[in-house]
Scaffold this active site. Structure first.
Site, PDB file in Angstrom:
ATOM      1  N   ASN A  58      18.442  -0.313  -8.466  1.00  0.00           N
ATOM      2  CA  ASN A  58      17.977   0.603 -10.105  1.00  0.00           C
ATOM      3  C   ASN A  58      18.337   1.879  -9.755  1.00  0.00           C
ATOM      4  O   ASN A  58      17.751   3.298 -10.676  1.00  0.00           O
ATOM      5  CB  ASN A  58      17.696  -0.143 -11.347  1.00  0.00           C
ATOM      6  CG  ASN A  58      16.406  -0.505 -11.252  1.00  0.00           C
ATOM      7  OD1 ASN A  58      15.633   0.056  -9.852  1.00  0.00           O
ATOM      8  ND2 ASN A  58      15.456  -0.654 -11.971  1.00  0.00           N
ATOM      9  N   ASP A  60      15.131   3.631  -8.487  1.00  0.00           N
ATOM     10  CA  ASP A  60      14.084   3.940  -8.749  1.00  0.00           C
ATOM     11  C   ASP A  60      12.843   3.260  -7.625  1.00  0.00           C
ATOM     12  O   ASP A  60      11.427   4.089  -7.800  1.00  0.00           O
ATOM     13  CB  ASP A  60      12.946   3.125  -9.401  1.00  0.00           C
ATOM     14  CG  ASP A  60      12.670   1.541  -9.029  1.00  0.00           C
ATOM     15  OD1 ASP A  60      13.302   1.063  -7.815  1.00  0.00           O
ATOM     16  OD2 ASP A  60      12.066   1.004 -10.334  1.00  0.00           O
ATOM     17  N   ASP A  64      14.564  -5.035  -5.259  1.00  0.00           N
ATOM     18  CA  ASP A  64      14.352  -5.696  -6.715  1.00  0.00           C
ATOM     19  C   ASP A  64      15.203  -6.863  -6.976  1.00  0.00           C
ATOM     20  O   ASP A  64      15.814  -7.357  -5.907  1.00  0.00           O
ATOM     21  CB  ASP A  64      14.147  -4.327  -8.156  1.00  0.00           C
ATOM     22  CG  ASP A  64      15.902  -4.604  -7.850  1.00  0.00           C
ATOM     23  OD1 ASP A  64      16.676  -4.735  -7.674  1.00  0.00           O
ATOM     24  OD2 ASP A  64      15.765  -2.784  -8.014  1.00  0.00           O
ATOM     25  N   ASP A 133       5.229 -17.111  -4.116  1.00  0.00           N
ATOM     26  CA  ASP A 133       4.051 -16.891  -2.675  1.00  0.00           C
ATOM     27  C   ASP A 133       2.734 -17.448  -4.058  1.00  0.00           C
ATOM     28  O   ASP A 133       2.983 -16.266  -5.405  1.00  0.00           O
ATOM     29  CB  ASP A 133       3.716 -15.223  -3.146  1.00  0.00           C
ATOM     30  CG  ASP A 133       2.638 -15.012  -1.655  1.00  0.00           C
ATOM     31  OD1 ASP A 133       2.036 -15.710  -1.760  1.00  0.00           O
ATOM     32  OD2 ASP A 133       3.370 -14.215  -0.817  1.00  0.00           O
ATOM     33  N   ASP A 235      -0.884 -18.323  -0.745  1.00  0.00           N
ATOM     34  CA  ASP A 235      -1.919 -16.592   0.144  1.00  0.00           C
ATOM     35  C   ASP A 235      -3.485 -16.973   0.385  1.00  0.00           C
ATOM     36  O   ASP A 235      -3.391 -17.803  -0.646  1.00  0.00           O
ATOM     37  CB  ASP A 235      -1.304 -15.837  -1.352  1.00  0.00           C
ATOM     38  CG  ASP A 235      -2.105 -14.822  -0.659  1.00  0.00           C
ATOM     39  OD1 ASP A 235      -1.292 -13.898   0.567  1.00  0.00           O
ATOM     40  OD2 ASP A 235      -3.119 -13.856  -1.178  1.00  0.00           O
ATOM     41  N   GLU A 292      -0.751 -19.791   4.115  1.00  0.00           N
ATOM     42  CA  GLU A 292      -1.353 -19.134   4.626  1.00  0.00           C
ATOM     43  C   GLU A 292      -2.659 -18.834   5.376  1.00  0.00           C
ATOM     44  O   GLU A 292      -3.438 -19.158   4.039  1.00  0.00           O
ATOM     45  CB  GLU A 292      -1.067 -17.491   3.809  1.00  0.00           C
ATOM     46  CG  GLU A 292      -1.411 -16.497   5.416  1.00  0.00           C
ATOM     47  CD  GLU A 292      -2.136 -15.328   4.216  1.00  0.00           C
ATOM     48  OE1 GLU A 292      -2.095 -14.318   5.211  1.00  0.00           O
ATOM     49  OE2 GLU A 292      -2.688 -15.273   3.163  1.00  0.00           O
ATOM     50  N   HIS A 365       4.866  -9.715   6.226  1.00  0.00           N
ATOM     51  CA  HIS A 365       4.652  -8.388   5.778  1.00  0.00           C
ATOM     52  C   HIS A 365       2.917  -8.172   5.963  1.00  0.00           C
ATOM     53  O   HIS A 365       2.809  -6.388   5.626  1.00  0.00           O
ATOM     54  CB  HIS A 365       4.325  -8.502   4.408  1.00  0.00           C
ATOM     55  CG  HIS A 365       3.665  -9.827   3.451  1.00  0.00           C
ATOM     56  ND1 HIS A 365       3.331 -10.759   4.375  1.00  0.00           N
ATOM     57  CD2 HIS A 365       2.534  -9.372   2.373  1.00  0.00           C
ATOM     58  CE1 HIS A 365       2.648 -10.953   3.191  1.00  0.00           C
ATOM     59  NE2 HIS A 365       2.247 -10.582   2.795  1.00  0.00           N
ATOM     60  N   ASP A 366       2.108  -8.330   6.875  1.00  0.00           N
ATOM     61  CA  ASP A 366       0.665  -8.028   7.461  1.00  0.00           C
ATOM     62  C   ASP A 366       0.621  -7.600   8.322  1.00  0.00           C
ATOM     63  O   ASP A 366      -0.816  -7.634   8.985  1.00  0.00           O
ATOM     64  CB  ASP A 366       0.391  -9.154   6.992  1.00  0.00           C
ATOM     65  CG  ASP A 366       0.025  -9.889   4.802  1.00  0.00           C
ATOM     66  OD1 ASP A 366       0.121  -8.486   5.081  1.00  0.00           O
ATOM     67  OD2 ASP A 366      -0.510 -10.623   4.868  1.00  0.00           O
TER      68      ASP A 366
HETATM   69  C1  GLC Z   1      -2.306 -12.095   2.113  1.00  0.00           C
HETATM   70  C2  GLC Z   1      -1.507 -11.231   2.015  1.00  0.00           C
HETATM   71  C3  GLC Z   1      -1.590 -10.055   1.958  1.00  0.00           C
HETATM   72  C4  GLC Z   1      -2.790  -9.436   1.307  1.00  0.00           C
HETATM   73  C5  GLC Z   1      -3.155 -10.717   0.689  1.00  0.00           C
HETATM   74  C6  GLC Z   1      -4.594 -10.407   0.044  1.00  0.00           C
HETATM   75  O1  GLC Z   1      -3.662 -12.314   3.209  1.00  0.00           O
HETATM   76  O2  GLC Z   1      -0.298 -12.029   2.665  1.00  0.00           O
HETATM   77  O3  GLC Z   1      -0.571  -8.955   2.704  1.00  0.00           O
HETATM   78  O4  GLC Z   1      -2.925  -8.518   1.340  1.00  0.00           O
HETATM   79  O5  GLC Z   1      -3.193 -11.999   0.924  1.00  0.00           O
HETATM   80  O6  GLC Z   1      -3.634 -11.129  -0.932  1.00  0.00           O
END
Ligand code: GLC
Length: 597
Positions: A58, A60, A64, A133, A235, A292, A365-366
């Site tokens: 969209n 922004d 999404d 997640d 998480d 995780e 993503h970390d």
């Molecule tokens: C996990 C996520 C990370 C987040 C952290 C706190 O490690 O992968 O991106 O910042 O938890 O929730």
């Protein structure tokens, strides 16, 4: 058909999927597999989407849900049967969604609940299940539970978070340092107490000792299962149980603080909570869970996964944290060797060989991009991307591809710390300065490890903003987007993307890649990672040169002497396809070779 009838049909379909065990849902590449005793999520490929950065629909500047819907065919081309979305719940976005304000609502940046339903439905129709997640260690400080909890010491939610009185001198209850830097305690004027946060100030930790908290979390998970989720990524799960003793830890920084990770990770009793989660949420459902679990090592895997475990898989960290010897402080790294990486991977493979299952991954993503991480210096990114992709797609387990990894993305290096969005990059930068590093050195560490490296927008084509958005992206597009993008790479048979497509298709054709046992070959080599996958007479040998030099090996020791009828199935250089393997004995720079029948 009117909308009401359509939505009734979709609910019936989703319910049928949950009840029937998702028959017909497995990835089409994999169907016809002989691995009958394995479950759908063991035979498919998984893909992680960082929702902010995948596809904006969209204008922004934020990715999404409708954007994801429009790109499902990209996932399908990689044989993906499960897509993990980073948190899409309502959130003030202090930590880009990992600070949840309402687990039952969709973040308006990402769309609506109707968009979510439509995404699940369309994904299911393509044989892809959506994995949510679950951020259950903490919430946002804007969550109504926390807003109530901080009001007083005697309301319904008072005990939902971890509150402590100050020390006698008024200071924090102990010296724990949060994972994002600074004290893990923040003072609350209203309650005249400190609350604990393993991560940012705005991410207060939930009190799992309180059964009402646990039940509220189980209700959330069950809500998402009923909606049709195909699984959960849990998480920061090893932090949910805190030790009984909240005393100071051994100081390891200039401010006299102790890493909270070391003080609270995997505390005794955690598995009781998670067994309860399993009983009340996941038992008997056709979904999978992947925790995780930074800090849970290969020798503890048997308690976490498999017949006695609590999850189906856990993301173990030893192979991605090789440079962190003490704590994950970006400026305090040590060296590692290829044999360290091989050992870490082999330990996990062994630990899940007879019981349990392994999620194979190099990126998320970390983390920074794996090409830079595992091949620092001037590596050829295409060959390096193919080398890592080969390991990712041929080890035993479920591969988790992180968006952009299949395109061979590399890190960014922005000029100033102010260019970075990631809050951890800022705290690590500050920490480096307080430890006496110069600004240049501190920025260098950010270049190496910033989470923004993996968060730049997906590059779909060579148009402005790489086809990610028609507006201004929330984070700049990498400046290599004109050549590194899905459109260009789709048309180039020698691209990283084409290699991923080839190998994901191979996983569908060769059962041995799914069910074959793993054994390491050439284990002493500091240049080559080699292993065999074997199931009866069926086998595949994988050889990957991790160096930029031509590297000779002994085909005998690599286990390919008696490989009668076997040939080179694929080489990342392509030219030796079909050749007799025993005649080779040398790998070119970063070459990856697959040998089999
Ligand atoms: C996990 C996520 C990370 C987040 C952290 C706190 O490690 O992968 O991106 O910042 O938890 O929730």
């Amino acid at each position: 058909m009117n909308r009401k009838i359509k939505s009734i049909i979709s609910i019936i379909c989703l319910t049928a999927i949950i009840i029937t065990g998702c028959s017909g849902m497995t990835n089409s590449n994999i169907s016809g597999s002989q691995s009958d005793d394995l479950l759908w999520w063991q035979k498919t490929n998984a893909y992680e989407i960082y929702v902010n950065s995948f596809q904006d629909s969209n204008g922004d500047g934020y990715g999404d849900l409708n954007g994801i819907r429009s790109r499902l065919d990209h996932l399908k081309s990689l044989g993906v049967g499960a897509v993990w979305l980073t948190p899409v719940y309502e959130s003030p976005m202090r930590d880009n969604g990992y600070d949840v304000a309402d687990y039952y609502a969709i973040n308006p940046h990402y769309g609506t609940m109707e968009d979510m339903d439509a995404l699940m439905k369309e994904a299911n129709e393509k044989g892809i299940r959506v994995v949510m997640d679950l951020v259950f260690n903490h919430t946002s400080d804007q969550n109504e539970w926390f807003i109530a909890s901080k009001k007083s010491r005697d309301n319904e939610y008072s005990d939902w978070y971890i509150w402590r009185d100050p020390k006698e001198d008024g200071s924090e209850p102990n010296n724990w340092r949060s994972i994002f830097g600074g004290s893990a305690w923040t003072w609350c004027e209203e309650r005249q107490q400190y609350y604990l946060h393993t991560f940012a100030v705005e991410q207060p930790d939930l009190n799992w000792e309180n059964p009402d908290v646990r039940q509220a979390l189980y209700d959330i998970a069950n809500f998402w299962i009923e909606k049709g989720a195909g699984g959960f990524r849990m998480d920061a799960i090893p932090y949910i149980k805190k030790p009984a003793d909240f005393s100071d830890g051994p100081a390891d920084d200039a401010e006299g603080r102790a890493d909270i990770h070391k003080m609270t990770v995997n505390t005794d009793g955690i598995l009781d909570f998670l067994k309860e989660f399993k009983t009340k949420v996941t038992d008997g459902k056709d979904i999978f869970t992947v925790g995780e679990a930074n800090g849970v090592s290969a020798d503890q895997l048997k308690y976490w996964v498999g017949s006695e475990g609590v999850f189906d898989m856990i993301f173990e960290f030893s192979h991605v944290n090789l440079e962190f010897k003490e704590s994950e402080t970006w400026c305090k790294t040590g060296d590692w060797k290829l044999t360290d990486l091989k050992k870490a991977l082999t330990d996990s493979q062994k630990a899940t060989a007879a019981n349990g299952w392994y999620p194979i991954y190099f990126e998320n993503h970390d983390k920074s991009r794996s090409i830079d991480h595992f091949f620092p210096g001037n590596t050829d990114p295409v060959l390096a991307g193919k080398a890592l992709g080969t390991v990712l797609l041929t080890l035993r387990g479920t591969p988790f591809i992180y968006q952009g990894e299949e395109l061979g993305y590399t890190n960014v290096a922005w000029d100033s710390i102010d260019d970075y969005d990631d809050l951890n990059s800022h705290s690590q930068y500050e920490m480096a300065l307080s430890e006496g590093f110069s600004e240049e050195e501190a920025l260098d560490c950010v270049h190496r490890f910033s989470r923004d490296n993996a968060r730049t927008p997906m590059q779909w084509d060579s148009t402005e903003q790489a086809g990610f958005t028609t507006g201004t992206p929330w984070l700049p597009v990498h400046d290599d987007y004109k050549t590194e993008n899905a459109d260009v790479e789709s048309k180039d048979p020698s691209s990283v993307l084409s290699w991923y497509r080839k190998l994901t298709a191979l996983r569908g054709e060769k059962d041995v890649l799914i069910n074959g046992a793993y054994s390491e070959l050439l284990s002493e080599s500091e240049e080559i990672y080699a292993f065999e996958r074997k199931n009866g007479n069926d086998r595949m040998v994988v050889l990957v040169n991790f160096t930029g030099e031509e590297t000779a090996y002994d085909p005998d020791k690599a286990g390919i002497k008696e490989a009668d009828g076997e040939k080179i199935l694929h080489s990342s250089y392509e030219d030796i396809k079909g050749a007799e393997p025993a005649s080779i004995g040398v790998l070119r720079p970063y070459e990856a070779v697959l040998i089999g029948r």
